[in-house]
Each structure stands twice: as C-alpha cells, then as structure tokens.
Design a protein around this motif. Sequence first.
Motif, PDB file in Angstrom:
ATOM      1  N   VAL A  16      12.777   6.782  -2.270  1.00 39.57           N
ATOM      2  CA  VAL A  16      11.543   7.211  -1.620  1.00 39.57           C
ATOM      3  C   VAL A  16      10.512   7.693  -2.639  1.00 39.57           C
ATOM      4  CG1 VAL A  16      10.555   8.878   0.010  1.00 39.57           C
ATOM      5  CG2 VAL A  16      12.725   7.747   0.529  1.00 39.57           C
ATOM      6  N   ALA A  17      10.938   8.477  -3.612  1.00 39.23           N
ATOM      7  CA  ALA A  17      10.002   9.007  -4.613  1.00 39.23           C
ATOM      8  C   ALA A  17       9.329   7.884  -5.390  1.00 39.23           C
ATOM      9  CB  ALA A  17      10.731   9.955  -5.563  1.00 39.23           C
ATOM     10  N   ASP A  18      10.088   6.864  -5.777  1.00 40.93           N
ATOM     11  CA  ASP A  18       9.494   5.748  -6.507  1.00 40.93           C
ATOM     12  C   ASP A  18       8.595   4.894  -5.614  1.00 40.93           C
ATOM     13  OD1 ASP A  18      10.501   6.493  -8.938  1.00 40.93           O
ATOM     14  OD2 ASP A  18      11.965   4.868  -9.091  1.00 40.93           O
ATOM     15  N   VAL A  19       8.919   4.790  -4.340  1.00 38.06           N
ATOM     16  CA  VAL A  19       8.029   4.088  -3.406  1.00 38.06           C
ATOM     17  C   VAL A  19       6.682   4.802  -3.385  1.00 38.06           C
ATOM     18  CG1 VAL A  19       7.582   3.598  -0.959  1.00 38.06           C
ATOM     19  CG2 VAL A  19       9.817   3.060  -1.949  1.00 38.06           C
ATOM     20  N   GLN A  20       6.723   6.120  -3.203  1.00 36.83           N
ATOM     21  CA  GLN A  20       5.480   6.896  -3.156  1.00 36.83           C
ATOM     22  C   GLN A  20       4.703   6.784  -4.464  1.00 36.83           C
ATOM     23  OE1 GLN A  20       7.507  10.555  -2.052  1.00 36.83           O
ATOM     24  NE2 GLN A  20       6.571  10.486  -0.017  1.00 36.83           N
ATOM     25  N   LEU A  21       5.397   6.876  -5.583  1.00 37.87           N
ATOM     26  CA  LEU A  21       4.728   6.819  -6.877  1.00 37.87           C
ATOM     27  C   LEU A  21       4.131   5.438  -7.145  1.00 37.87           C
ATOM     28  CD1 LEU A  21       3.938   8.412  -9.356  1.00 37.87           C
ATOM     29  CD2 LEU A  21       6.182   7.866 -10.349  1.00 37.87           C
ATOM     30  N   SER A  22       4.867   4.388  -6.824  1.00 41.28           N
ATOM     31  CA  SER A  22       4.342   3.039  -7.073  1.00 41.28           C
ATOM     32  C   SER A  22       3.096   2.782  -6.226  1.00 41.28           C
ATOM     33  CB  SER A  22       5.413   1.977  -6.824  1.00 41.28           C
ATOM     34  OG  SER A  22       5.832   1.974  -5.486  1.00 41.28           O
ATOM     35  N   ILE A  23       3.083   3.287  -5.001  1.00 41.92           N
ATOM     36  CA  ILE A  23       1.893   3.140  -4.166  1.00 41.92           C
ATOM     37  C   ILE A  23       0.745   3.967  -4.734  1.00 41.92           C
ATOM     38  CG2 ILE A  23       0.920   3.618  -1.882  1.00 41.92           C
ATOM     39  CD1 ILE A  23       3.752   2.936  -0.757  1.00 41.92           C
ATOM     40  N   GLU A  52      12.308   6.335   6.459  1.00 38.09           N
ATOM     41  CA  GLU A  52      11.285   7.072   5.720  1.00 38.09           C
ATOM     42  C   GLU A  52      10.381   6.132   4.936  1.00 38.09           C
ATOM     43  OE1 GLU A  52      10.853  10.952   2.798  1.00 38.09           O
ATOM     44  OE2 GLU A  52      12.845  10.255   3.342  1.00 38.09           O
ATOM     45  N   ILE A  53      10.952   5.137   4.305  1.00 38.89           N
ATOM     46  CA  ILE A  53      10.142   4.170   3.549  1.00 38.89           C
ATOM     47  C   ILE A  53       9.271   3.351   4.497  1.00 38.89           C
ATOM     48  CG2 ILE A  53      10.239   2.101   2.101  1.00 38.89           C
ATOM     49  CD1 ILE A  53      12.628   3.404   0.648  1.00 38.89           C
ATOM     50  N   VAL A  54       9.798   2.956   5.633  1.00 40.82           N
ATOM     51  CA  VAL A  54       9.005   2.225   6.627  1.00 40.82           C
ATOM     52  C   VAL A  54       7.806   3.067   7.049  1.00 40.82           C
ATOM     53  CG1 VAL A  54       9.019   1.343   9.003  1.00 40.82           C
ATOM     54  CG2 VAL A  54      10.879   0.754   7.434  1.00 40.82           C
ATOM     55  N   ARG A  55       8.025   4.337   7.304  1.00 40.67           N
ATOM     56  CA  ARG A  55       6.916   5.223   7.699  1.00 40.67           C
ATOM     57  C   ARG A  55       5.865   5.325   6.596  1.00 40.67           C
ATOM     58  NH1 ARG A  55      10.924   9.296  10.499  1.00 40.67           N
ATOM     59  NH2 ARG A  55      10.616   8.660  12.654  1.00 40.67           N
ATOM     60  N   ILE A  56       6.302   5.456   5.354  1.00 39.24           N
ATOM     61  CA  ILE A  56       5.368   5.549   4.228  1.00 39.24           C
ATOM     62  C   ILE A  56       4.528   4.283   4.136  1.00 39.24           C
ATOM     63  CG2 ILE A  56       5.217   5.585   1.694  1.00 39.24           C
ATOM     64  CD1 ILE A  56       7.763   7.423   1.795  1.00 39.24           C
ATOM     65  N   LEU A  57       5.173   3.128   4.235  1.00 37.93           N
ATOM     66  CA  LEU A  57       4.444   1.858   4.132  1.00 37.93           C
ATOM     67  C   LEU A  57       3.417   1.715   5.258  1.00 37.93           C
ATOM     68  CD1 LEU A  57       7.393  -0.462   3.092  1.00 37.93           C
ATOM     69  CD2 LEU A  57       5.484   0.290   1.648  1.00 37.93           C
ATOM     70  N   ILE A  58       3.804   2.081   6.469  1.00 38.34           N
ATOM     71  CA  ILE A  58       2.866   2.002   7.598  1.00 38.34           C
ATOM     72  C   ILE A  58       1.696   2.959   7.375  1.00 38.34           C
ATOM     73  CG2 ILE A  58       2.576   2.499  10.057  1.00 38.34           C
ATOM     74  CD1 ILE A  58       5.516   1.481  10.399  1.00 38.34           C
ATOM     75  N   ALA A  59       1.996   4.161   6.928  1.00 35.80           N
ATOM     76  CA  ALA A  59       0.949   5.170   6.711  1.00 35.80           C
ATOM     77  C   ALA A  59      -0.023   4.768   5.612  1.00 35.80           C
ATOM     78  CB  ALA A  59       1.583   6.515   6.375  1.00 35.80           C
ATOM     79  N   THR A  60       0.423   3.897   4.702  1.00 33.71           N
ATOM     80  CA  THR A  60      -0.446   3.491   3.595  1.00 33.71           C
ATOM     81  C   THR A  60      -1.022   2.094   3.788  1.00 33.71           C
ATOM     82  OG1 THR A  60       1.513   2.834   2.311  1.00 33.71           O
ATOM     83  CG2 THR A  60       0.610   5.028   1.903  1.00 33.71           C
ATOM     84  N   GLY A  61      -0.948   1.577   5.041  1.00 32.12           N
ATOM     85  CA  GLY A  61      -1.675   0.356   5.357  1.00 32.12           C
ATOM     86  C   GLY A  61      -0.882  -0.924   5.482  1.00 32.12           C
ATOM     87  N   ALA A  62       0.443  -0.859   5.489  1.00 30.71           N
ATOM     88  CA  ALA A  62       1.217  -2.088   5.658  1.00 30.71           C
ATOM     89  C   ALA A  62       0.932  -2.688   7.031  1.00 30.71           C
ATOM     90  CB  ALA A  62       2.707  -1.809   5.504  1.00 30.71           C
ATOM     91  N   VAL A  63       0.831  -3.995   7.089  1.00 24.99           N
ATOM     92  CA  VAL A  63       0.534  -4.708   8.332  1.00 24.99           C
ATOM     93  C   VAL A  63       1.822  -4.815   9.150  1.00 24.99           C
ATOM     94  CG1 VAL A  63      -0.294  -6.863   9.340  1.00 24.99           C
ATOM     95  CG2 VAL A  63      -1.337  -5.979   7.247  1.00 24.99           C
TER      96      VAL A  63
END
Length: 120
Positions: A16-23, A52-63
């Motif tokens: 999760v931390a690397d997902v957030q950082l890469s975004i 949690e990763i799905v939520r992060i991606l949706i919150a940052t604009g994933a279609v």
Amino acid sequence: MKRDRWLQCAIVCGNVADVQLSIAVGANVNASWTTSFGWPPLHQAAECGNVEIVRILIATGAVVNATIFGGWTPLLRAALYGHMAVAEVLLGAGANPHARTSKGWTVLSFADWGATGLGD
C-alpha cells in the motif's frame, strides 16, 4: 514509464505504501501494461483482491468501468477470483453490475462457478 512499472509491482505485491508513493510521484492510475495483457492498475488490484489498494486507485481517478481485451472490467476480474469485498467497493464506486465479457460471462456467472465448485 518507470513510475507505472513501480505502481504495477506495488499492486501485485500488495504494498500500500508504495502504491501511494508511486501515485504521488506521477504514476498513471489508468496506464495499460503490456506485460499484464494491457491491464490498467485497477484491473490488476481487483484480481489481487486488495481492498485498500482498490480504494486508493478509485480515489485517485482510476476508471471503474474500464474494459480491456475480451470486455473484462475490474468488477468481472474481482468476481472471477472471488474477491467479494473488492466487488462491493467497485459497485459502490459505480461499477456496472451488468457488464459482460465477450463470451457473455457476467458477475453472476462467476458466482455460479463458486457455488458449484467450478471456481476452485
């Protein structure tokens, strides 16, 4: 792009931390990766089953209803692998519950497989 590759690896590893950082440093949450059959990050995260990763991606604009080869959507990928918590998040974000693959499979098709043991 290296940032997109970093995001892909973080999703597959469930980091999760690397997902957030890469975004945060510019990874594209709607990129298609040729090494994953052109899957965007949300498709990969839905298949991996990390809510949690799905939520992060949706919150940052994933279609949420993006389709890839064969008509697959993130919701269909989540259903195929039995990730019902991910499916609930996707539905809450507006995923199409009536989506079909090019072979006509639906979310209910995969629910039937699980009920009969065919999804094991």
